[in-house]
Scaffold this active site. Structure first.
Site, PDB file in Angstrom:
ATOM      1  N   HIS A  99       0.736  -0.854   0.089  1.00  0.00           N
ATOM      2  CA  HIS A  99      -0.274   0.126  -0.166  1.00  0.00           C
ATOM      3  C   HIS A  99       0.810   1.597  -0.249  1.00  0.00           C
ATOM      4  O   HIS A  99       1.998   1.278  -0.055  1.00  0.00           O
ATOM      5  CB  HIS A  99      -0.594   0.259   1.426  1.00  0.00           C
ATOM      6  CG  HIS A  99      -0.351  -0.212   2.424  1.00  0.00           C
ATOM      7  ND1 HIS A  99       0.442  -1.032   3.113  1.00  0.00           N
ATOM      8  CD2 HIS A  99      -0.391   1.110   3.555  1.00  0.00           C
ATOM      9  CE1 HIS A  99       1.015  -0.618   4.479  1.00  0.00           C
ATOM     10  NE2 HIS A  99       0.826   0.695   4.326  1.00  0.00           N
ATOM     11  N   ASP A 101       0.498   5.295   1.822  1.00  0.00           N
ATOM     12  CA  ASP A 101      -0.360   5.512   3.341  1.00  0.00           C
ATOM     13  C   ASP A 101      -1.362   6.030   2.658  1.00  0.00           C
ATOM     14  O   ASP A 101      -1.341   7.062   2.139  1.00  0.00           O
ATOM     15  CB  ASP A 101       0.516   6.634   4.064  1.00  0.00           C
ATOM     16  CG  ASP A 101       1.533   5.290   4.686  1.00  0.00           C
ATOM     17  OD1 ASP A 101       0.951   4.060   5.130  1.00  0.00           O
ATOM     18  OD2 ASP A 101       2.834   5.537   4.975  1.00  0.00           O
ATOM     19  N   HIS A 250       4.994   0.232   0.180  1.00  0.00           N
ATOM     20  CA  HIS A 250       5.178  -0.838   0.618  1.00  0.00           C
ATOM     21  C   HIS A 250       4.836  -1.776   1.387  1.00  0.00           C
ATOM     22  O   HIS A 250       3.263  -2.045   1.142  1.00  0.00           O
ATOM     23  CB  HIS A 250       6.277  -0.167   2.004  1.00  0.00           C
ATOM     24  CG  HIS A 250       5.115   0.977   2.378  1.00  0.00           C
ATOM     25  ND1 HIS A 250       4.402   2.244   2.468  1.00  0.00           N
ATOM     26  CD2 HIS A 250       4.684   0.550   4.381  1.00  0.00           C
ATOM     27  CE1 HIS A 250       4.201   2.803   3.049  1.00  0.00           C
ATOM     28  NE2 HIS A 250       3.936   1.613   4.369  1.00  0.00           N
ATOM     29  N   ARG A 269       5.809   7.055  13.105  1.00  0.00           N
ATOM     30  CA  ARG A 269       5.721   7.360  12.996  1.00  0.00           C
ATOM     31  C   ARG A 269       5.295   9.184  12.075  1.00  0.00           C
ATOM     32  O   ARG A 269       4.186   9.004  12.936  1.00  0.00           O
ATOM     33  CB  ARG A 269       4.930   6.992  11.511  1.00  0.00           C
ATOM     34  CG  ARG A 269       4.886   7.510  10.365  1.00  0.00           C
ATOM     35  CD  ARG A 269       3.617   6.290   9.066  1.00  0.00           C
ATOM     36  NE  ARG A 269       2.444   6.806   9.760  1.00  0.00           N
ATOM     37  CZ  ARG A 269       0.786   7.065   8.117  1.00  0.00           C
ATOM     38  NH1 ARG A 269       1.146   5.236   7.926  1.00  0.00           N
ATOM     39  NH2 ARG A 269      -0.082   6.826   9.061  1.00  0.00           N
TER      40      ARG A 269
END
Length: 323
Positions: A99, A101, A250, A269
């Site tokens: 995917h 993000d 990723h 993150r």
């Protein structure tokens, strides 16, 4: 590192007050190699957010996440200790699919900075793929087809897992229709923007039947995950990855979920506010459900000292290694 994707950056302290020349060099490297890797960084939440802010406006941690470290609403904890309550089962990492993000947003994040605090001795690597290389690698007729298409992105896959994410998305769903090929706003490159985890649930290409949509998306998903476009990163405490979410997808590690693990995996993150994608025809993405996701403040240069006094400082010069 590989021929298409990824660059190791050495000799730089991400907690330092970086000068404009260094920031410009890092941005250029990011646009060229799509994901940058930094090792042995000793930074906390404050330095993490400050570094990200040099490249854009950090967003809130996640559209479906309210529990953030105190005082840092921009920081998302990717913490195996929290997943059982959040998603309904014990996991080392959530979302094992490829995917980009949060593409269910009409303006998905432009980029993300992920920092490792605690990781297992083995397993749990993350893999990135270069969506620009994937587009360029397709034969002309497939590129022509992709240029014309648009697909529906949603959080539908979370509904199968249960937990708070599924409930929150059911109450306030996020859905957007994006061009299958988006034009990068800084480089002008075309990227195959088909984020499998966000397109698999609905499997809807606008104007095609469900079966046709399924077949077309499966074909494009195979293209973006071709091995030659990928790079695999082994995490260590203090490792940092910074990727261009407009040009990469990723794969979150799934191997650890196969183990009866007795360790914790904790990463943090920060994502940057993104633009609304634009297709080859100049048409922007369409909002179906949910808000545009704004940053928590403007991009800015950190002022004054930040971080721990014992933090290690890099040598005066630094260089990019790509191998």
């Amino acid at each position: 590192m590989t021929a298409h994707t990824g660059a190791d950056i050495g000799g730089i302290d991400l907690g330092a007050d970086l000068d404009d020349t260094t920031v410009a060099q890092l941005r250029a490297a990011l646009l060229r190699w799509k994901v940058l890797f930094f090792r042995q960084q000793s930074i906390g939440h404050r330095e993490h957010v400050a570094f990200a802010r040099r490249f854009g406006a950090p967003t809130r941690a996640h559209p479906h996440e309210d529990e953030t470290p105190p005082g840092f609403p921009e920081v998302l904890a990717l913490d195996s200790r929290r997943y059982e309550a959040t998603f309904g089962r014990k996991w080392a990492a959530f979302d094992n699919g490829w995917h980009s993000d949060v593409t269910a947003l009409v303006n998905p994040p432009a980029g993300a900075v992920l920092r490792a605090q605690q990781v297992p001795r083995y397993g749990g690597d993350t893999v990135w793929t270069n969506l620009v290389a994937a587009y360029r690698g397709m034969p002309g007729p497939l590129r022509d087809l992709a240029d014309q298409l648009r697909a529906r992105h949603s959080f539908g896959h979370t509904h199968e897992t249960g937990g708070s994410y599924a409930g929150r998305d059911a109450r306030s769903p996020l859905v957007a229709i994006h061009p299958v090929v988006r034009v990068h706003p800084e480089t002008g490159e075309r990227a195959l923007f088909v984020s499998p985890s966000f397109t698999l649930a609905d499997q809807q290409v606008i104007g095609l039947s469900p079966r046709q949509s399924q077949d077309v998306l499966a074909m494009f998903h195979r293209e973006i995950t071709r091995f030659e476009y990928t790079v695999r990163f082994r995490w260590e405490p203090g490792s940092v990855a910074f990727w261009d979410n407009r040009a990469t997808a990723h794969l979150v590690p799934g191997d650890l979920n196969d183990l009866d693990f007795d360790f914790d995996r904790v990463l943090y993150r920060v994502t940057l506010e993104g633009d609304i994608p634009v297709g080859v025809d100049g048409r922007p993405s369409e909002l179906v459900s949910g808000p545009r996701y704004a940053g928590t403040g403007p991009a800015t240069t950190p002022t004054g000292p930040a971080g721990d006094p014992g933090r290690a400082h890099p040598p005066a010069g630094w260089e990019r290694e790509h191998r």
